[in-house]
Write a protein that holds these residues in place. Sequence first.
Motif, PDB file in Angstrom:
ATOM      1  N   UNK A   1      78.535   3.008  20.917  1.00  0.00           N
ATOM      2  CA  UNK A   1      79.635   2.808  20.098  1.00  0.00           C
ATOM      3  C   UNK A   1      80.279   1.272  19.981  1.00  0.00           C
ATOM      4  N   UNK A   2      79.644   0.467  20.969  1.00  0.00           N
ATOM      5  CA  UNK A   2      80.153  -0.967  20.856  1.00  0.00           C
ATOM      6  C   UNK A   2      79.624  -1.532  19.489  1.00  0.00           C
ATOM      7  N   UNK A   3      78.457  -0.946  18.996  1.00  0.00           N
ATOM      8  CA  UNK A   3      77.976  -1.710  17.835  1.00  0.00           C
ATOM      9  C   UNK A   3      78.138  -0.904  16.753  1.00  0.00           C
ATOM     10  N   UNK A   4      78.956   0.229  16.750  1.00  0.00           N
ATOM     11  CA  UNK A   4      78.975   1.155  15.544  1.00  0.00           C
ATOM     12  C   UNK A   4      80.345   0.722  14.690  1.00  0.00           C
ATOM     13  N   UNK A   5      80.178  -0.598  14.012  1.00  0.00           N
ATOM     14  CA  UNK A   5      81.289  -1.059  13.084  1.00  0.00           C
ATOM     15  C   UNK A   5      80.618  -1.252  11.701  1.00  0.00           C
ATOM     16  N   UNK A   6      81.511  -0.771  10.664  1.00  0.00           N
ATOM     17  CA  UNK A   6      80.930  -0.859   9.390  1.00  0.00           C
ATOM     18  C   UNK A   6      80.919  -2.534   8.978  1.00  0.00           C
ATOM     19  N   UNK A   7      79.706  -2.582   8.153  1.00  0.00           N
ATOM     20  CA  UNK A   7      79.311  -3.843   7.640  1.00  0.00           C
ATOM     21  C   UNK A   7      80.595  -4.645   7.194  1.00  0.00           C
TER      22      UNK A   7
END
Length: 288
Positions: free
Chosen positions: A132-138
């Motif tokens: 989840x730590x890298x699940x950010x929309x571009x």
Amino acid sequence: MKFMFRKFDTLGMPILGAAAMVLFVLERKHQLRRRTRPKKDRLVENGSVAAAAVPALRLLLVPGMYAAAQWANKNSFGLMAWLRLPKWAKYGAGFLLLDYSNYLWHVLLHKSDLLWRFHNVHHIDMDLDLSSAWRFHIGENVASVPYRGGMVALLGVPAPLVLFYEVIFEGCTAFHHSNLRLPYAFEKHLCQLMVTPRMHGIHHSIVARETNSNFSVIFSAWDRLHQTLRLNVPQDKITIGVPSYRNPHEQSPAHLFRMPFEKQRPWQLPDGTVPSREELPRQKELLP
């Protein structure tokens, strides 16, 4: 604009990679919250989102912040220059103020209807762990460039500090998103200083007042300062996610990428009810 940073890429990134591997193993052995969805499915979903977002962070955000710091340093611009602080104070105060600026950015992501469309991609994850730590929309990472670059310039922090802070920032983000069960007595004291997995898990609750708390990234002091700290929620009572997005089929990479451009749903469960919880006493006391 400079794009290659030798120490950042050859030292900082390997350290972050090693830390992520350790967290990945530890959270499997010492699970904090029970999973609701298959781990493999979520790795594909979160990995797909990260595959676009992480390059944007490295190729746009990091160079942009570094360039802003270089410009400020060269032109004696920003708070650190105006206060004429000694070098050690510029680094110490600069680190704290960079972290405070990211607390404010996180609050803005929740308060702005436009920014929330992108940040919501992160929050509708129905489990919370390292991925989840890298699940950010571009789109969120791109939108952060002018804000975070602007804050770097206004603060006038030393350019090398920007890279050092970013490594610590990413490491702490991985740590507090992890599903790692730390010894309760230890974490109860640790969260007095920094954001921990139990503390951040509350931020990902489907109860609105809990989601709108615990915005800090590294130091928990900012939530204490602004009265947004909430620790009195038992971990086994937390449902992770956003109430109006409970369908696992909506976690597909295709939907996650287009979701910010769709009509946003009200904060309620599919049956129309709004999640709530009886407020427990001692709001600032961490519960198991």
